[in-house]
Design an enzyme around this catalytic site. Structure first.
Site, mmCIF file in Angstrom:
data_model
loop_
_atom_site.group_PDB
_atom_site.id
_atom_site.type_symbol
_atom_site.label_atom_id
_atom_site.label_comp_id
_atom_site.label_asym_id
_atom_site.label_seq_id
_atom_site.Cartn_x
_atom_site.Cartn_y
_atom_site.Cartn_z
ATOM 1 C CE LYS A 52 -48.380 -93.116 -33.765
ATOM 2 N NZ LYS A 52 -49.459 -94.099 -33.967
ATOM 3 C CB SER A 67 -29.749 -91.041 -42.384
ATOM 4 O OG SER A 67 -29.524 -90.106 -43.414
ATOM 5 C CE1 TYR A 121 -27.477 -91.085 -39.755
ATOM 6 C CE2 TYR A 121 -27.444 -93.394 -40.392
ATOM 7 C CZ TYR A 121 -26.996 -92.094 -40.560
ATOM 8 O OH TYR A 121 -26.088 -91.812 -41.530
#
Length: 116
Positions: free
Chosen positions: A9, A25, A58
């Protein structure tokens, strides 16, 4: 049984750019990617603290040391420059391994730079 757990994270980064006319993205400073053990093209979940949006995209490697966090394509509509995000990646593993796994947590400064 295999379960998904938090792998890493990046907590509370600031959006520096939003580029609607780009093929989807999120571009992230390579220093942050390395610190969080996130690789280019890895699937990510993004949470926007400012508006509550949650979405998946992504990772794209951004220029090292710039602090860039840029939402590209349709996800650019889910943020404003200056919004605060939490970026998470997950891993699938057996339950017993998951019980022992410790996620990588990265807490950058207000300029999206690693704290020293």
């Amino acid at each position: 049984m295999i379960i998904e757990v938090l792998k890493s994270k990046i907590h509370r980064v600031k959006v520096t750019q939003a580029e609607l006319n780009y093929v989807g993205s999120i571009t992230i400073d390579e220093d942050l990617l390395d610190a969080a053990n996130i690789i280019p093209n890895e699937k990510l979940q993004i949470v926007n603290n400012n508006n509550g949006e949650r979405f998946e995209t992504y990772a794209i490697k951004g220029e090292r040391g710039t602090g860039i966090v840029c939402l590209n394509g349709a996800t650019a509509r889910k943020v404003q420059v200056g919004d605060i995000l939490i970026i998470m990646s997950y891993a699938a593993m057996p339950v017993e391994q998951a019980k022992q796994y410790k996620p990588i947590l990265v807490f950058p400064d207000d300029n999206n730079r690693l704290l020293k």
